[in-house]
Motif scaffolding. Structure first.
Motif, PDB file in Angstrom:
ATOM      1  N   LEU A   1       0.805  -1.159  -0.004  1.00 22.72           N
ATOM      2  CA  LEU A   1      -0.035   0.113   0.181  1.00 22.72           C
ATOM      3  C   LEU A   1       0.632   1.345   0.063  1.00 22.72           C
ATOM      4  O   LEU A   1       0.596   2.427  -0.697  1.00 22.72           O
ATOM      5  CB  LEU A   1      -1.029  -0.046   1.114  1.00 22.72           C
ATOM      6  CG  LEU A   1      -1.922  -0.840   1.166  1.00 22.72           C
ATOM      7  CD1 LEU A   1      -2.855  -0.913   2.238  1.00 22.72           C
ATOM      8  CD2 LEU A   1      -3.165  -0.650  -0.055  1.00 22.72           C
ATOM      9  N   THR A   2       1.922   1.163   0.864  1.00 18.62           N
ATOM     10  CA  THR A   2       2.950   2.557   0.969  1.00 18.62           C
ATOM     11  C   THR A   2       3.432   2.876  -0.465  1.00 18.62           C
ATOM     12  O   THR A   2       3.486   3.741  -0.993  1.00 18.62           O
ATOM     13  CB  THR A   2       3.927   2.200   1.887  1.00 18.62           C
ATOM     14  OG1 THR A   2       3.266   1.793   3.310  1.00 18.62           O
ATOM     15  CG2 THR A   2       4.626   3.589   2.120  1.00 18.62           C
ATOM     16  N   LEU A   3       3.827   1.551  -1.191  1.00 17.84           N
ATOM     17  CA  LEU A   3       4.638   1.696  -2.187  1.00 17.84           C
ATOM     18  C   LEU A   3       3.967   2.331  -3.589  1.00 17.84           C
ATOM     19  O   LEU A   3       3.858   3.219  -4.080  1.00 17.84           O
ATOM     20  CB  LEU A   3       5.047   0.296  -2.702  1.00 17.84           C
ATOM     21  CG  LEU A   3       5.663   0.244  -4.382  1.00 17.84           C
ATOM     22  CD1 LEU A   3       6.895   0.828  -4.341  1.00 17.84           C
ATOM     23  CD2 LEU A   3       5.646  -1.173  -4.818  1.00 17.84           C
ATOM     24  N   VAL A   4       2.214   1.949  -3.271  1.00 14.63           N
ATOM     25  CA  VAL A   4       1.384   2.366  -4.372  1.00 14.63           C
ATOM     26  C   VAL A   4       1.217   3.834  -4.329  1.00 14.63           C
ATOM     27  O   VAL A   4       1.060   4.672  -5.218  1.00 14.63           O
ATOM     28  CB  VAL A   4       0.043   1.561  -4.049  1.00 14.63           C
ATOM     29  CG1 VAL A   4      -1.193   2.328  -4.539  1.00 14.63           C
ATOM     30  CG2 VAL A   4       0.055   0.151  -4.779  1.00 14.63           C
ATOM     31  N   TYR A   5       1.052   4.447  -2.957  1.00 18.05           N
ATOM     32  CA  TYR A   5       0.935   5.729  -2.745  1.00 18.05           C
ATOM     33  C   TYR A   5       2.108   6.603  -3.170  1.00 18.05           C
ATOM     34  O   TYR A   5       2.358   7.594  -3.768  1.00 18.05           O
ATOM     35  CB  TYR A   5       0.463   5.993  -1.417  1.00 18.05           C
ATOM     36  CG  TYR A   5      -1.058   5.637  -1.398  1.00 18.05           C
ATOM     37  CD1 TYR A   5      -2.069   6.572  -1.862  1.00 18.05           C
ATOM     38  CD2 TYR A   5      -1.267   4.537  -1.109  1.00 18.05           C
ATOM     39  CE1 TYR A   5      -3.425   6.125  -1.844  1.00 18.05           C
ATOM     40  CE2 TYR A   5      -2.644   4.131  -0.773  1.00 18.05           C
ATOM     41  CZ  TYR A   5      -3.658   4.804  -1.291  1.00 18.05           C
ATOM     42  OH  TYR A   5      -4.876   4.348  -1.222  1.00 18.05           O
ATOM     43  N   ILE A   6       3.428   5.988  -2.775  1.00 23.23           N
ATOM     44  CA  ILE A   6       4.512   6.528  -3.456  1.00 23.23           C
ATOM     45  C   ILE A   6       4.631   6.856  -4.850  1.00 23.23           C
ATOM     46  O   ILE A   6       5.124   7.832  -5.340  1.00 23.23           O
ATOM     47  CB  ILE A   6       5.915   5.981  -2.863  1.00 23.23           C
ATOM     48  CG1 ILE A   6       5.881   5.925  -1.292  1.00 23.23           C
ATOM     49  CG2 ILE A   6       7.003   6.340  -3.477  1.00 23.23           C
ATOM     50  CD1 ILE A   6       7.141   5.000  -0.774  1.00 23.23           C
ATOM     51  N   LEU A   7       4.437   5.688  -5.481  1.00 30.05           N
ATOM     52  CA  LEU A   7       4.233   5.606  -6.927  1.00 30.05           C
ATOM     53  C   LEU A   7       3.239   6.828  -7.469  1.00 30.05           C
ATOM     54  O   LEU A   7       3.483   7.404  -8.538  1.00 30.05           O
ATOM     55  CB  LEU A   7       3.901   4.325  -7.641  1.00 30.05           C
ATOM     56  CG  LEU A   7       5.186   3.384  -7.299  1.00 30.05           C
ATOM     57  CD1 LEU A   7       4.497   1.969  -7.887  1.00 30.05           C
ATOM     58  CD2 LEU A   7       6.360   3.616  -8.370  1.00 30.05           C
ATOM     59  N   SER A   8       2.022   6.651  -6.931  1.00 24.38           N
ATOM     60  CA  SER A   8       1.129   7.836  -7.216  1.00 24.38           C
ATOM     61  C   SER A   8       1.625   9.183  -6.836  1.00 24.38           C
ATOM     62  O   SER A   8       1.593  10.145  -7.922  1.00 24.38           O
ATOM     63  CB  SER A   8      -0.350   7.554  -6.531  1.00 24.38           C
ATOM     64  OG  SER A   8      -1.084   8.629  -6.591  1.00 24.38           O
TER      65      SER A   8
END
Ligand SMILES: Nc1ncnc2c1ncn2[C@@H]1O[C@H](COP(=O)(O)OP(=O)(O)O)[C@@H](O)[C@H]1O
Ligand SMILES: [Mg+2]
Lengths: 349, 264
Positions: A243-250
């Motif tokens: 989840l954290t990775l997803v928001y970083i990528l976003s």
């Protein structure tokens, strides 16, 4: 547990499986059909009403390709968030903050490429705050941290810039955001076929993320977290990390949008991206992703963006009041979301 | 099922107690599971079956007591850890992602990697698909297309995939909590067949079920919990349905004796 003792006869069950297979197929290409129907409709109406065929011209497609790009990375980031059954409301504000940071860095004498990297880092940092707030503070839904980030990032943008735009960006930005590559000719002549550089950037970005999502473990785990977080957890997937990775990528993708927009407008604009999160969400939903998570692909998101571009452009050509564009986009969102619900219901038998 | 005297049992639970605040979910439970054994775990609603299994898999920590795996004490902080040790739990539909394919689900979290141009670490889709197909064949689970999405399967097929997935990577013990509760009659038979196939492949099974006929038909041993305590541990061949039911409702066993004493 209520459905006990009902053994469905073999033949209807088989048909049902085939129908579901069709549903899966529709999920893959259905959105393309929507686009083609839309294009056909606009073309026919243009022919009947105006007697012209401008909409279908290569020149006009080049226009559409020029309009889409800076919002496309935001839609891609939004897609990642929605894929995990989340949402990122902050992409527009993060875009503005990244845009201001990168332009200010460039004006302070940082070379263009490092200045871009600064923008990307700022975007990724905003995303990291979103992701960590969600997973560490255990906020109930990503709506909350990303809503907070809408205000934080926009406020910081205005603090950085005193609320005023900064004009002019280095040529590297201009090439990325407003450049053209001309096909078949070395130098661009007025008649040569122009492909906007930002469009190429976006296509590469989408292809890259398509491969990432379908072929790497992390990509599959993103789908798994969206499809069934408990299953993901049980499989030893670090759901919080994903989840954290997803928001970083976003956040980083919002910064890519910022670089393209800075190049296109030749400025850093503190009000940039206001409301763009809604455009991004709309493109993702039209593109066939599900708010329930785990569903959709980057191709669909891309087509979703094209559909929104085509609606705006086509209605313009037809001389329809621009306000109707908004109505049309709203109606399409309703249609597509209804399809998603219907499909879910047929799956649950 | 004779165990070699020198070989410790596969799993041994010693003196397990679990309190949720004032609620005593389990009280001093001892339990042994041997290799290649199907153990039926039965009891009324709230008897503590699920809690006991969650302790065994590391989803809960016991208040008192210890767990021995092949004679060695173990501490599982999470289901993931117990899984690595060869203990798998099949949840009711919980552990599958409907949006992924059968093969993707079977390998979820342990996807094999192959390098592309020495640079990218992509999943080895071939191995994932072939491995899944072989696994389903070995357990005689009849699903033609491992690329189909799990959400398109029937309840029984889903349950079979969940079981297959649980056994894919050298599981020693598979725990099934009500695997047949939501299934049609025909599908129940398939699941029970799979249980027996597991045993044939050397895997031990703990089967929790309310359907007594299921338990009686596949279990080698039957253990009854009553209000958090183990009240019976019987060889299938030396008991019958009436006796088991009497233990379950508490009209037989230490609970009944205790009550009889209390009531004078
Ligand atoms: N997380 C929990 N918190 C509090 N009480 C619980 C919890 N889990 C189980 N219990 C209690 O423990 C007892 C045993 O429950 P459970 O193991 O689910 O029984 P079974 O699976 O045999 O029906 C019940 O009284 C239940 O209410
Ligand atoms: Mg239970």
């Amino acid at each position: 547990m209520s459905q006990s003792g009902t053994t469905p006869a073999a033949t209807p069950a088989k048909t049902a499986v085939q129908l579901r297979g069709l549903g899966e197929l529709f999920e893959r290409v259905g959105i393309l059909i929507v686009l083609l129907v839309l294009i056909a409709l606009i073309t026919i109406v243009e022919r009947l009403a105006n007697g012209t065929a401008y909409f279908l011209s290569i020149e006009n497609f080049s226009n559409i390709a020029r309009q889409i790009p800076w919002q496309a990375p935001l839609a891609l980031g939004e897609f990642l968030a929605i894929l995990t059954a989340g949402i990122d409301l902050s992409v527009g504000s993060v875009l503005a903050l990244a845009m201001m940071s990168t332009v200010i860095a460039a004006h302070a004498g940082v070379p263009a490429i490092p200045a871009m990297l600064i923008g990307l880092a700022v975007g990724a940092a905003c995303g990291a705050v979103n992701g960590l707030a969600l997973t560490r503070l255990r906020l109930p839904h990503p709506f909350i941290p990303t809503l907070a980030m809408v205000y934080i990032a926009r406020g910081l943008t205005n603090l950085l810039s005193n609320g005023t735009p900064i004009l002019r960006v280095p040529w590297e930005f201009r090439v990325l955001g407003a450049g053209n590559v001309c096909l078949f000719t070395f130098e661009c002549t007025p008649t040569s076929l122009r492909i906007p550089v930002p469009f190429i950037v976006v296509v590469l970005l989408f292809v890259g993320f398509g491969i990432f999502l379908t072929r790497t473990r992390t990509g599959r785990h993103i789908y798994a977290v969206g499809g069934n977080p408990q299953a993901a957890l049980y499989s030893g997937i670090n759901v919080n990390k994903i989840l954290t990775l997803v928001y970083i990528l976003s956040g980083a993708l919002a910064a890519v949008g910022a670089i393209l927009l800075a190049g296109r407008t030749n400025s850093g604009e503190p009000q940039a991206g206001v409301g763009t999160e809604l455009v991004a969400i709309a493109a993702v939903i039209i593109g066939g992703a599900s708010f329930f998570g785990g569903r959709g692909n980057v191709f669909g998101v891309f087509i979703g963006l094209v559909i929104m571009g085509v609606i705006g452009n086509g209605l313009n050509i037809l001389g329809v009041q621009p306000f109707w564009q908004q109505v049309a986009i709203g109606v399409i969102i309703l249609l597509v979301a209804t399809l998603d619900v219907v499909r879910r219901r047929t799956n649950r038998t | 099922m004779m165990e070699n005297a020198s070989q410790p049992p596969l799993i041994e639970l010693r003196g397990i107690s679990k309190y949720f605040g004032p609620v005593r979910a389990l009280e001093n439970v001892n339990l042994v599971v041997n290799r290649r054994q199907v153990v039926g775990l039965v009891g009324d609603n709230g008897a503590g079956k699920s809690t006991l299994m969650k302790i065994l898999t590391g989803a809960y920590q016991p208040t008192f007591g210890e767990i021995l795996l092949e004679g060695r004490p173990v501490h599982f902080a999470s289901p993931h850890e117990s899984r690595l040790a060869g203990i798998e739990m099949v949840y009711q539909d919980l552990a599958l992602a409907g949006n992924l394919s059968i093969a993707a689900n079977i390998y979820l979290g342990r996807e094999p990697i192959k390098r592309q141009w020495g640079l990218f670490r992509f999943m080895d889709e071939k191995r994932i698909e072939n491995g899944s197909r072989e696994l389903l064949e070995r357990l005689k689970i009849n699903i033609p297309n491992v690329k189909a999405r799990v959400e398109n399967l029937s309840g029984g097929q889903r349950q079979s995939v969940a079981i297959a997935r649980a056994t894919a990577f050298n599981a020693k013990l598979v725990i099934m909590d009500e695997p047949t509760a939501a299934l049609a009659v025909k599908e129940v038979a398939k699941v029970l067949e799979t249980v027996l196939n597991l045993r044939a492949h050397g895997v031990a099974v703990i089967l929790i079920s309310h359907r007594m006929q299921d338990v009686m038909s596949v279990a080698d041993r039957i253990i009854v919990l009553y209000e958090g305590a183990k009240v019976a541990d019987l060889e299938r061949s030396k008991t019958n349905l009436d006796e088991i039911v009497a233990y379950i409702v508490g009209s037989k066993g230490s609970a009944a004796q205790a009550r009889a004493v209390a009531e004078g």
